[in-house]
Design a protein around this motif. Structure first.
Motif, mmCIF file in Angstrom:
data_model
loop_
_atom_site.group_PDB
_atom_site.id
_atom_site.type_symbol
_atom_site.label_atom_id
_atom_site.label_comp_id
_atom_site.label_asym_id
_atom_site.label_seq_id
_atom_site.Cartn_x
_atom_site.Cartn_y
_atom_site.Cartn_z
ATOM 1 N N ILE C 45 0.798 -1.218 0.000
ATOM 2 C CA ILE C 45 0.000 0.000 0.000
ATOM 3 C C ILE C 45 0.837 1.278 0.000
ATOM 4 N N CYS C 46 1.963 1.286 0.691
ATOM 5 C CA CYS C 46 2.672 2.565 0.826
ATOM 6 C C CYS C 46 3.457 2.944 -0.416
ATOM 7 N N GLU C 128 -3.704 11.184 -9.862
ATOM 8 C CA GLU C 128 -4.302 9.859 -9.658
ATOM 9 C C GLU C 128 -3.221 8.785 -9.498
ATOM 10 N N VAL C 129 -2.173 8.912 -10.276
ATOM 11 C CA VAL C 129 -1.093 7.924 -10.167
ATOM 12 C C VAL C 129 -0.281 8.145 -8.886
ATOM 13 N N VAL C 130 -0.048 9.395 -8.541
ATOM 14 C CA VAL C 130 0.682 9.673 -7.291
ATOM 15 C C VAL C 130 -0.086 9.089 -6.098
ATOM 16 N N ALA C 131 -1.401 9.000 -6.254
ATOM 17 C CA ALA C 131 -2.218 8.412 -5.181
ATOM 18 C C ALA C 131 -1.883 6.933 -4.948
ATOM 19 N N SER C 132 -1.066 6.355 -5.803
ATOM 20 C CA SER C 132 -0.624 4.964 -5.596
ATOM 21 C C SER C 132 0.275 4.825 -4.379
ATOM 22 N N LEU C 134 2.162 6.457 -0.681
ATOM 23 C CA LEU C 134 1.942 7.347 0.457
ATOM 24 C C LEU C 134 3.158 8.226 0.697
#
Ligand SMILES: Cc1cc2nc3c(=O)[nH]c(=O)nc-3n(C[C@H](O)[C@H](O)[C@H](O)COP(=O)(O)OP(=O)(O)OC[C@H]3O[C@@H](n4cnc5c(N)ncnc54)[C@H](O)[C@@H]3O)c2cc1C
Ligand code: FES
Ligand code: FES
Lengths: 264, 792, 167
Positions: C45-46, C128-132, C134
């Motif tokens: 996730i991070c 949106e991709v940076v949201a991949s 943390l």
């Protein structure tokens, strides 16, 4: 958070993979993209003694479109589908995790993992896809409607391998939408709609993707259909989310999926 | 690269006055010194360290929330391939950690935290034994083989449960599970004010337990060095000297036998500003085994067993006049501090902060507060960015909103009627607030959102606008901490500066950067004082052998206090340089000017290398009474109550009635931290802080079930927001220089986090205004929004 | 239970004898000592562990090294050739897209993989991709801006080259 020890086996062909599964027995597990399995292994929630790696079985990769059918190899990644221009199948991929998950996670893995809110599971049930499975006694096909048996439980035998998914040519008027508090998370509720077939499949409302079609008269508004779909569900209060709220989400998402399907 | 850096302006003899306005590098967003190595993947974080023969540790942790330990059997563990050793409390005999307040017994109950649990476990995840193995995988295999037998007891899992009549006692010495209980101020006649008041509003709120969540988890590499006769401890801590003191005491070494150094650090936010237990056990194992031992906390442990924060309950009443002036404030604050008191701050950290500073930016004439810390069977707590201020600011901003509603006034107008505008202002809480721009920041924030057209888009049930006004005490000197009555009183900072032969400078700071860019900003401060480019300055931090003493970095103290000490040391070094140059060139040292890497006098100029040449290599040429070398030491402390940064945040949210979802459409932050040494860094601190504040308002919470099992062991449940949830933030700067720090700077580390929850909550409540529903708890459940809108 | 694994990392071949349970990120960091790639969660996730596998961003904590034999693996160490930061790294520095720097290698590799695939990405797509991944320090804005700026510069440079070869 380090996985327990296992032995690693690499398959080169589907038959080879099935052979390994048969030979190694219950303690063997297939690994495809690893995006569900490795996380569970790191938590030691899964601890297979043998891993059969199918990522080098090239025949399981790729998408073939022929009359009325789309055949997606089990090892095809979410990202590959996303970029393949397959209508709702591609469009739905934006809901699957995030880019680096989609570059590794596979269609077959999602179906085998059988999370009740997973987009692939919803799509498979929505279109009653055929799940092509190879086992010691050969190849068989299972309809998606008969595949998902319970939470993370499927009709797949322990020594069977999913090799492909066969979808009918994607209907032009279908959509999938969902809600989670945070982007990229598994949905609290997901709704997929095939407008022409008037079929609705829901995730997050039961142990398996839930088909709720035919319970309303056609011709009513999307809102009324959504309300009927929501009303048809048996839901229980759960910690942090009441049945009432979940039903409300279903109503909203089904209506939105209808609208999205109608507006393309 | 040097030509990219602006050269420094001449610094004349009066630089001691903190003549920041004439400086050139201070105030410029110069390239960060930290960036190249971090971008190239060449930083050195604790898990990047590998020593020959290094072993890896993991911990056997309690699976029970509250239990007596019947037995710990590690024999199977020791048989696991790769496992080298396993120790429980009885094997290591480590002294307990005890943090103290100088307060009477009815206000504070001291409790000890054993380094490894001995007879009792008090939270799920509490360390019971250490397993040391040849690699981290084997260490986990070993942990699995441990057999611990428990005699479970009924756990205490909530603040109310802790305070309930007949509740089980987490620590037998703490009746009613209360570790801290203070009643403060109690302005005379306050009850009469409430009785006579036109309007009384109440706020009841509960805020969720949060994890500060540095992306780098905690960790340590420890090894015994025979040549230095030292236990070398490399660990990611915000407070290396305090770790040294406690570690030395626990393992029974002299302080000089322990050297704590801090590598690059992937954030801290307070979680790393207390002394942890695992670091000490790993060091003790290294000492015992005479081999390097590394422990890296994994994420599951970091989410369940690391220090948490912020779980508080407020019951607050505020009396108002008909025209919206606040007349009195009466507050009851209960903080759920979990199982143990943290060192050095104690369990008093949250309730004492909230009690002392709750009146916030408003002229509250009468105030009474009771602040309590209760102990429960949950992971213990540490200070977390903002410490209680995100909570009490939220309460005060809800008070203002509720008063406005009750009185039919505009909420911003109610704030304006109550904001402190005449400085210095000494409050009913006996704190003196130095000048700030409380009113101006609100005006500018409102105007900015108006100009952007957001007020025209406000609509019931969909778009709401919320504000938060607050100040933030930064630069707590020893005087301010002494008011807390901690037995260990942080405050001052020490700096030692040295110029080498080539005219480059190294300077120590007792503060410690872990993302805040001190290698750059501290160097800027030195550069301006000495008239050299900032890349000629090396900052030395995080090393107990090289730094006499330091308090580390927390409470936005680094630039205010550490930066002032660095500036003062620079000025002293500058004086030396001037004196030597004046002697060599003939002239008056007072007329000597530091510029362009040298000293200019009427009759000529000497470069710093030329002066250093004399100071070190030809010291016989030095003036009488001036010793060899070029070095100076200075300290700094903030006298009085510290300095207050301030800000107003304005937020626009859009609600989704179909899902209860919240989207932040706009975020404006008008902040004033005095002189910004590096504006880009200040903005970065604000944005990052705001993201954490939004996280607390909308996403993150650590819940426990009735058995005390933590319900968020992974990032699936502990929902750290991503770029999709965190909005862009428009930042506007105001500048009210601080009169008593060397650079005019105030702290900037925490403000963002403090304002965001209040502003977000107010914006949501603004959009819900027509429903009559008010939401006061965080994180705000989407279901509550959904239900409010559904009913309307 | 030792496995021979041949890895190609940053164009270099490595022969390893490792336990098959070793994840790619542990092998990169501890066996190959490429410590630029970080670990923040070990459950996908991070994104601190994000590297490129055959050009695509992937979580190195969710792959066993044995699985990526034969693949081309790229880590943050491959970006700054000869010690000079590349254009993306420079954009991160200019926009203050990093504070503690712990998430940075993952963010850089995510962005490199994505921009190679989608050079015309809009700022919203980049977000949106940076949201991949943390980041706990920056609030993301400056990371998105840095990547967006780099993408525009690359497009401009490409246009420039096209214009020049046309004339
Ligand atoms: C952070 C994160 C977010 C995610 N978000 C989502 C999401 O929003 N929606 C979603 O649907 N998924 C999500 N996923 C899961 C992801 O989509 C996985 O890729 C997918 O669930 C499993 O596919 P895989 O190829 O990775 O399978 P693996 O993890 O390799 O295997 C999963 C299971 O399937 C079995 N298996 C795999 N392939 C086959 C096969 N061909 N035949 C038989 N059995 C097989 C394995 O034995 C195992 O039991 C997320 C994952 C992560 C880490
Ligand atoms: S460490 Fe791999 S995603 Fe967090
Ligand atoms: S810069 Fe610290 S986590 Fe991103």
């Amino acid at each position: 958070m380090k996985p327990a020890a296992f032995e690693y086996h690499r398959a080169r062909t589907p038959a080879g993979a099935v052979g390994l599964l048969t030979e190694l027995g219950d303690d063997a597990k297939i690994i495809a993209g690893g995006q569900s399995l490795v996380a569970m292994m790191n938590f030691r929630l899964a601890r297979p003694e043998h891993l059969v790696d199918i990522t080098h079985v090239d025949s399981l990769r790729g998408i073939a479109v022929s009359e009325g059918e789309i055949r997606i190899g089990a090892l095809t990644t979410h990202r590959e589908v996303e970029k393949a221009g397959l209508g709702v199948l591609s469009a739905a991929m934006r809901w699957v995790g995030h880019l680096p998950i989609r570059t590794r996670g596979t269609v077959g893995g999602s179906i085998a993992h059988a999370d009740a809110t997973a987009e692939w599971c919803l799509l498979a049930v929505l279109f009653d896809a055929r799940i092509v499975v190879e086992g010691p006694s050969g190849v068989r096909e299972i309809r998606a409607s008969e595949f998902f048996l319970g939470p993370f439980t499927t009709a797949l035998g322990p020594d069977e391998l999913i090799t492909a998914l066969v979808f009918p040519s994607p209907p032009p008027r279908a959509a999938l939408t969902e809600y989670a508090d945070r982007r990229g998370d598994f949905a609290l509720v997901a709704a997929a709609v095939d407008l022409d077939a008037d079929r609705v499949v829901l995730g997050g409302v039961g142990a398996v993707p839930t088909l709720v079609s035919g319970k309303w008269c056609s011709g009513t508004t999307y809102r009324a259909r959504a309300a009927a779909a929501a009303g048809s569900l048996e839901l229980r209060d759960e910690p942090g989310i009441s049945a009432h709220y979940r039903r409300g989400l279903v109503r909203t998402l089904v209506e939105r999926a209808y609208e999205e399907a109608a507006n393309g | 690269m040097a030509e990219r850096f602006p050269s420094s302006e001449p610094v004349s003899g009066d630089s001691r006055q903190g003549d920041y306005r004439h400086s050139r590098v201070v105030g410029a967003s110069v390239p960060r010194r930290e960036d190249p190595r971090l971008l190239a993947g060449r930083g050195r974080f604790v898990d990047d360290i590998a020593l020959p023969g290094m072993l890896h540790a993991q911990f056997v942790r309690s699976s029970e929330a509250f239990a007596e330990i019947v037995s710990v059997d590690l024999s199977e563990v020791r048989a696991v391939p790769g496992v080298v050793a396993a120790y429980a409390a009885a094997d290591l005999d480590l002294r307990d950690i005890t943090a103290l307040l100088d307060r009477p017994a009815h206000e504070f109950v001291p409790t000890a935290m054993p380094v490894l649990a001995r007879d009792t476990v008090r939270y799920v995840g509490e360390p019971i034994a250490i397993v040391v193995a040849t690699d981290p995988y084997a260490a986990e295999d070993g942990v699995e083989a441990a057999v611990v037998e428990y005699a479970p007891r009924e756990p205490v899992v909530s603040d109310l449960g802790a305070l309930a009549e007949g509740a089980p006692l987490v620590h037998p010495e703490a009746p009613r599970n209360t570790l801290v209980d203070v009643s403060l101020f109690a302005t005379e006649g306050i009850d009469a004010l409430f009785e006579a008041a036109h309007t009384v509003v109440e706020v009841h709120t509960k805020t969720g337990r949060q994890n500060a969540l540095p992306l780098e988890t905690r960790g340590v590499v420890a090894d015994w060095d025979d040549r230095d006769e030292q236990l070398r401890v490399q660990t990611c801590t915000q407070v290396p000297h305090q770790v040294r003191t406690v570690l030395a005491a626990c393992v029974g070494l002299a302080e000089k036998q322990v050297r704590v150094t801090v590598p690059d650090m992937g954030g801290g936010f307070g979680q790393k500003c207390v002394v942890g237990r695992e670091e000490i056990v790993a060091a003790a194992a290294a000492l015992r085994l005479r081999r390097p031992v590394k422990w890296i906390e994994d994420r599951r442990d970091a989410l369940t067993a690391a220090f948490l924060a912020r779980e508080q309950r407020y019951a607050v009443r505020a009396a108002f006049s008909e025209t919206g002036e606040i007349l009195a404030l009466d507050a009851d604050v209960v903080c759920d501090m979990g199982a143990y008191s943290c060192y050095p701050f104690t369990a008093g950290i949250e309730p004492l902060m909230a009690s002392a500073e709750m009146p916030s930016v408003y002229t509250v004439p009468a105030y009474r507060v009771r602040g309590r810390a209760v102990t429960t069977n949950k992971a213990p707590t540490a200070p977390y960015r903002g410490v209680s201020r995100p909570q009490y600011v939220m309460v005060m901003e809800r008070v203002m909103e509720k008063a406005a509603r009750a009185l039919g006034l505009d909420p911003l107008e109610v704030r304006r009627r109550n904001l402190i505008t005449v400085f210095p202002y000494t409050g009913v809480n006996a704190i003196t607030y130095d000048p700030g721009s409380y009113r101006e920041s609100l005006d500018l924030c409102e105007q900015t959102l108006r100009d952007e057209g957001w007020f025209d888009r406000r609509s019931d049930g969909v778009i709401g606008i919320g504000f938060a006004c607050f100040s933030e005490r930064t630069g707590y000197g020893s005087g301010a901490f002494a008011q807390r009555r901690m037995q260990v009183v942080p405050g001052f900072d020490l700096s030692e500066i040295r110029m080498d032969l080539d005219g480059t400078v190294s300077v120590t700071t007792g503060t410690l950067s872990h993302g805040q860019s001190h290698e750059t900003t501290m160097a800027q401060i030195v550069a301006d004082r000495l008239g050299i480019p900032y890349d000629r300055v090396k900052i030395v931090q995080g090393d107990t052998d090289r730094i006499t003493y330091g308090w580390g970095s927390f409470a936005s103290r680094s630039i205010t206090i550490g930066g002032s000490a660095v500036a003062a040391a620079s000025v002293k070094l500058g004086d030396q340089l001037r004196e030597i140059a004046a002697h060599l060139l003939g002239g008056d040292p007072a007329a000597a000017v530091l510029e362009d890497g040298g000293v200019r006098l009427e009759d000529g100029r000497l470069s710093f290398p030329e002066i250093a040449d004399v100071a070190y290599l030809r010291s016989h040429l030095l003036p009488k009474g001036v010793g060899p070398g070029l070095a100076a030491t200075a300290s700094f402390d903030v006298a009085g109550d510290g300095t207050f940064s301030n800000a107003t945040h304005g937020v626009v949210v859009e609600l989704d009635p179909g899902t209860g979802g919240v989207e932040i459409l706009r975020y404006v932050c008008v902040e004033d931290c005095g002189v910004a040494i590096h504006p880009q860094v200040v903005e970065g601190q604000a944005r990052g802080g705001i993201a954490q504040g939004i996280a607390g308002a909308l996403f993150e919470v650590v819940r426990y079930d009735d058995a005390g099992q933590p319900l968020a062991p992974s990032f699936m449940e502990y929902k750290v927001p991503t770029a999709a949830e965190i909005p862009d933030v428009r930042i506007e700067h105001l500048e009210t220089p601080c009169a008593f720090t060397e650079n005019g700077a105030k702290g900037a580390g925490e403000g963002g986090t403090i304002g965001a929850p209040a502003a977000v909550l107010n914006a949501i409540n603004d959009a819900l205004r027509h429903t009559g529903v008010e939401l006061d708890d965080t994180p705000i459940p989407r279901e509550a929004i959904f239900r409010a809108l559904e009913a309307s | 239970m030792i496995q021979l694994v041949e890895l190609s990392v940053n164009g270099e071949r490595h022969d390893l004898a490792i336990e098959p349970r070793r994840t790619l990120v542990d092998v990169l960091r501890h066996d190959l000592r490429l410590t630029g790639t970080h670990v923040g969660c070990e459950h996908g996730i991070c994104g601190a562990c994000t590297v490129l596998v055959d050009g695509q961003p992937a979580r190195a904590c969710l792959l066993f090294a044995a699985q990526v034999e034969g693949a081309d693996i790229r880590t943050v160490e491959s970006l700054s050739e000869g010690g000079a930061l590349n254009d993306l790294q420079q954009c991160f520095s200019e926009h203050h897209g990093l504070q503690c720097g712990f998430c940075t290698p993952g963010m850089l590799m995510l962005a490199e993989g994505y921009l190679a695939d989608e050079p015309d990405a809009t700022k919203e797509e980049i977000r949106e991709v940076v949201a991949s991944n943390l980041c706990r320090c920056t609030g993301y804005q400056t990371i998105v801006e840095a990547i967006d700026d780099c993408a525009s510069r690359r497009r401009a440079a490409l246009q420039d080259r096209l214009d020049r070869s046309a004339s």
